[in-house]
Motif scaffolding. Structure first.
Motif, PDB file in Angstrom:
ATOM      1  N   ILE B 159       0.856  -1.188   0.000  1.00  0.00           N
ATOM      2  CA  ILE B 159       0.000   0.000   0.000  1.00  0.00           C
ATOM      3  C   ILE B 159       0.886   1.228   0.000  1.00  0.00           C
ATOM      4  N   THR B 160       0.488   2.248  -0.758  1.00  0.00           N
ATOM      5  CA  THR B 160       1.231   3.510  -0.733  1.00  0.00           C
ATOM      6  C   THR B 160       0.288   4.683  -0.927  1.00  0.00           C
ATOM      7  N   HIS B 161       0.810   5.853  -0.614  1.00  0.00           N
ATOM      8  CA  HIS B 161       0.033   7.106  -0.699  1.00  0.00           C
ATOM      9  C   HIS B 161       0.996   8.210  -1.102  1.00  0.00           C
ATOM     10  N   ALA B 162       0.726   8.836  -2.242  1.00  0.00           N
ATOM     11  CA  ALA B 162       1.631   9.887  -2.738  1.00  0.00           C
ATOM     12  C   ALA B 162       1.247  11.229  -2.129  1.00  0.00           C
ATOM     13  N   GLY B 163       1.594  11.407  -0.862  1.00  0.00           N
ATOM     14  CA  GLY B 163       1.254  12.650  -0.164  1.00  0.00           C
ATOM     15  C   GLY B 163       1.883  13.879  -0.788  1.00  0.00           C
ATOM     16  N   GLU B 164       3.002  13.688  -1.487  1.00  0.00           N
ATOM     17  CA  GLU B 164       3.663  14.823  -2.140  1.00  0.00           C
ATOM     18  C   GLU B 164       2.818  15.440  -3.251  1.00  0.00           C
ATOM     19  N   SER B 165       1.821  14.705  -3.708  1.00  0.00           N
ATOM     20  CA  SER B 165       0.962  15.237  -4.778  1.00  0.00           C
ATOM     21  C   SER B 165       0.226  16.498  -4.331  1.00  0.00           C
ATOM     22  N   TYR B 166       0.061  16.666  -3.030  1.00  0.00           N
ATOM     23  CA  TYR B 166      -0.632  17.852  -2.519  1.00  0.00           C
ATOM     24  C   TYR B 166       0.152  19.133  -2.773  1.00  0.00           C
ATOM     25  N   GLY B 167       1.431  19.000  -3.053  1.00  0.00           N
ATOM     26  CA  GLY B 167       2.251  20.179  -3.303  1.00  0.00           C
ATOM     27  C   GLY B 167       2.312  20.578  -4.771  1.00  0.00           C
ATOM     28  N   LEU B 168       1.596  19.886  -5.641  1.00  0.00           N
ATOM     29  CA  LEU B 168       1.687  20.121  -7.090  1.00  0.00           C
ATOM     30  C   LEU B 168       0.427  20.816  -7.596  1.00  0.00           C
ATOM     31  N   ASP B 169       0.531  21.413  -8.796  1.00  0.00           N
ATOM     32  CA  ASP B 169      -0.665  22.079  -9.328  1.00  0.00           C
ATOM     33  C   ASP B 169      -0.705  22.169 -10.844  1.00  0.00           C
ATOM     34  N   THR B 170       0.021  21.263 -11.520  1.00  0.00           N
ATOM     35  CA  THR B 170      -0.104  21.224 -12.980  1.00  0.00           C
ATOM     36  C   THR B 170      -0.447  19.791 -13.398  1.00  0.00           C
ATOM     37  N   PRO B 171      -1.237  19.641 -14.473  1.00  0.00           N
ATOM     38  CA  PRO B 171      -1.621  18.291 -14.916  1.00  0.00           C
ATOM     39  C   PRO B 171      -0.411  17.398 -15.188  1.00  0.00           C
ATOM     40  N   ASP B 172       0.651  17.942 -15.781  1.00  0.00           N
ATOM     41  CA  ASP B 172       1.825  17.126 -16.094  1.00  0.00           C
ATOM     42  C   ASP B 172       2.495  16.605 -14.826  1.00  0.00           C
ATOM     43  N   ALA B 173       2.673  17.499 -13.847  1.00  0.00           N
ATOM     44  CA  ALA B 173       3.326  17.093 -12.602  1.00  0.00           C
ATOM     45  C   ALA B 173       2.462  16.080 -11.857  1.00  0.00           C
ATOM     46  N   LEU B 174       1.155  16.272 -11.899  1.00  0.00           N
ATOM     47  CA  LEU B 174       0.249  15.347 -11.208  1.00  0.00           C
ATOM     48  C   LEU B 174       0.262  13.975 -11.881  1.00  0.00           C
ATOM     49  N   GLN B 175       0.281  13.985 -13.220  1.00  0.00           N
ATOM     50  CA  GLN B 175       0.316  12.707 -13.936  1.00  0.00           C
ATOM     51  C   GLN B 175       1.639  11.987 -13.654  1.00  0.00           C
ATOM     52  N   ALA B 176       2.715  12.760 -13.553  1.00  0.00           N
ATOM     53  CA  ALA B 176       4.026  12.155 -13.280  1.00  0.00           C
ATOM     54  C   ALA B 176       4.070  11.535 -11.887  1.00  0.00           C
ATOM     55  N   ILE B 177       3.505  12.216 -10.880  1.00  0.00           N
ATOM     56  CA  ILE B 177       3.574  11.643  -9.543  1.00  0.00           C
ATOM     57  C   ILE B 177       2.604  10.471  -9.407  1.00  0.00           C
ATOM     58  N   ALA B 178       1.494  10.532 -10.135  1.00  0.00           N
ATOM     59  CA  ALA B 178       0.581   9.378 -10.140  1.00  0.00           C
ATOM     60  C   ALA B 178       1.291   8.154 -10.717  1.00  0.00           C
ATOM     61  N   GLU B 179       2.060   8.369 -11.772  1.00  0.00           N
ATOM     62  CA  GLU B 179       2.797   7.258 -12.382  1.00  0.00           C
ATOM     63  C   GLU B 179       3.887   6.756 -11.426  1.00  0.00           C
ATOM     64  N   GLN B 180       4.538   7.682 -10.740  1.00  0.00           N
ATOM     65  CA  GLN B 180       5.561   7.294  -9.749  1.00  0.00           C
ATOM     66  C   GLN B 180       4.934   6.472  -8.624  1.00  0.00           C
TER      67      GLN B 180
END
Lengths: 367, 367
Positions: B159-180
């Motif tokens: 199980i994991t949770h990408a908490g760092e995604s809360y610090g992002l605000d562009t579709p590209d960065a969000l898609q990248a962290i989702a993939e990570q």
């Protein structure tokens, strides 16, 4: 004992209560504690036993709760929204000596008109703006006498709160704002009296100014709340020592990130609250100062960040082995930034009594 | 209706629930909503009705509460403190399919030893650190396989949770962290499988990554929580529109400082929470975006500051007569920074139903 839990050191609590009561006594004023900090019956009982006269509340629900417990003299220190007047009336009809406050003609008229319609004569105080912090009428404003005239014989006095004192941290600055709070509130009372109306009560207070005032000439009562518990914000302001903080959050270590020196706790922001009151002060404590299980502060160890049910405790500079020093299951205590906000996250306090026993002290929540 | 009150627009709520369920369906994964945001039975019922499989909780009290209401498949997504194992055992003995998580050898051993002692075989997932945000084992760490070995046939997955995604605000960065998030969690599962142990479940999620992932290949379930309500933080991240926010705080105007353009409300931080989550984002909403009584945002009007039971609403630039425009008693709604924190200040939501009626929806609090 499960964690997170709100621990209340009742020895420190009693000392804090005695300290403020002695302060009020020596300044020659009554003390009317603000119960919004603790919302807890045994704490109020200790304050009244020490000599407090009546209480101050921030919601009508607090008024109802403490009236049920036998406290009749209650000041509701928030300008009342007109739709809450029937709730105030119900309390008044049951015998509660409820005092309301207002800072506008519309508010004063609403209270007077509602009272006339229902045969109730609420006592009302006019809120004075002594420092530009929030609500209130300026003591020099023509509006002050207009509101007093609308209130007529319902006028019980004037009330102010030097909220700006929270931004200060030197004895001189604190003494100066305490004097400003006193002088402006007394000035308002004198203007009303000079206009021919009585203005019996002059009520001032905040924990920083209450503990800093050189004199309270012309004042009749002092209000303060957070002094019962104190917190890191008050510590930074300079009105208490770290070992006087009565409230802490008991937490358990639930994990680590060893290479970062992180200790993960089960006290996150749901337990500590989101209050970051020390962020803008001389010493930023993050989400709190971490102590050992007995409440002894661990130098340099702060709750650096918080998610809902996770806290991350970190040393500022560390090469310590946090896993060995604070293994899984270790108990820690965290001193909060703001006791009012942290207490509000809990349904009760776990009170640590002088005899070593623990008692569950329920806490009121909601509106 | 008294104020402050937590209003829940159930039409928006339903749309948000449908949106996330469709997202999970189209990505080919189960959705296991995190109920820590709302802690509310009718909301869970709506999520399950829409197709969710089981729930995620942040406290064992939530697990107990929702198990009582008939939900058996519960993931407790915080590494368990050893002293809480008896509480987990009681749930397991009553038939709750409770899954625990751990990220350490000490934690895994505590669960296994306790289970053996009491004849309980808890299902356990290993928490993976996909972004350095908080807890978890790195997918490449030797420790991962050591923990898996300790857990043996209790191992239910990762199980994991990408908490760092809360610090992002562009579709590209969000898609990248989702993939990570996806790739690192799948990598951990594959390492365990390559070592010869089964690792059936691969659970990922956060609201920003769930709404941004291009694919979830190798993932079995998605967890997300705040999407049910959304909030200003999610709006700033870019995963919802302002008119999708389902939770707001109803408040009443209780005063003004006309020359400053201040509107004083009876929603302070006790109602909004102290959460200032938008402070570090592209658009700082103060303590919230002020709307009219019907929920329509009032351009430029923010809750700029908050005391316990006072809020101060201000326009950024104004020469408007706030007293005339928002007289005493005016009702306003405030959109919160962080729905999880604001909801937690209330004992119930006032749910606005599609047929115009209101229902009181109780909310769980405490531990």
């Amino acid at each position: 004992m499960d964690t997170p839990a709100a621990l209340l050191d009742t020895v420190k609590l009693q000392r804090n209560i005695q300290r403020m009561q002695q302060r009020a006594d020596s300044l020659g004023v009554h003390l009317r504690p603000h119960v919004k900090t603790h919302k807890c019956a045994p704490v109020v009982a200790a304050q009244l036993a020490a000599g407090a006269r009546g209480i101050t509340v921030s919601t009508l629900k607090e008024a109802e709760y403490f009236f049920e417990l036998g406290i009749e003299d209650i000041l509701y220190a928030v300008c009342i929204a007109p739709h809450k007047l029937p709730q105030a009336l119900a309390l008044w009809r049951r015998g509660c000596a409820l005092t309301l406050i207002t800072d506008s003609l519309a508010g004063a008229s609403a209270i007077v008109d509602f009272g006339k319609e229902h045969g109730a004569t609420f006592a009302v105080m006019i809120e004075i703006d002594c420092d530009g912090h929030r609500s209130g009428v300026k003591p020099q404003a023509p509006l002050l006498l207009d509101i007093a005239a609308v209130l007529g014989d319902r006028l019980a006095g004037v009330i102010t709160h030097a909220g700006e004192s929270y931004g200060l941290d030197t004895p001189d600055a604190l003494q100066a704002i305490a004097e400003q709070e006193r002088a402006r509130c007394v000035e308002a009372a004198q203007r009303i009296r000079a206009s021919g109306q009585p203005c019996p009560q002059v009520s001032v207070g905040s924990t920083p100014t209450a503990l800093s005032a050189a004199n309270l000439d012309g004042v009749t009562e002092l209000r303060a709340g957070v002094y019962a518990f104190f917190d890191l914000v008050m510590h930074n302001i300079g009105v208490c020592r770290l070992d006087e903080l009565a409230l802490s959050v008991l937490t358990t270590v639930i994990g680590h990130q060893p290479e970062k020196g992180w200790i993960i706790t089960d006290a996150g922001w749901m337990a500590m609250s989101r209050d970051r009151g020390t962020q803008s002060q001389q010493h930023d404590f993050g989400y709190g100062q971490v102590c050992d299980e007995h409440g002894e502060p661990i130098a340099g160890l702060l709750l650096g960040s918080a998610n809902q049910e996770h806290g991350v405790a970190q040393f500022a500079h560390t090469d310590l082995d946090v896993v060995t020093r604070f293994p899984l299951g270790t108990r820690l205590r965290i001193l909060p930034n703001h006791a009012c906000a942290t207490g509000a996250q809990f349904g009760s306090y776990s009170a640590l009594l002088e005899n070593g026993q623990r008692q569950d002290w329920p806490r009121l929540r909601g509106w």
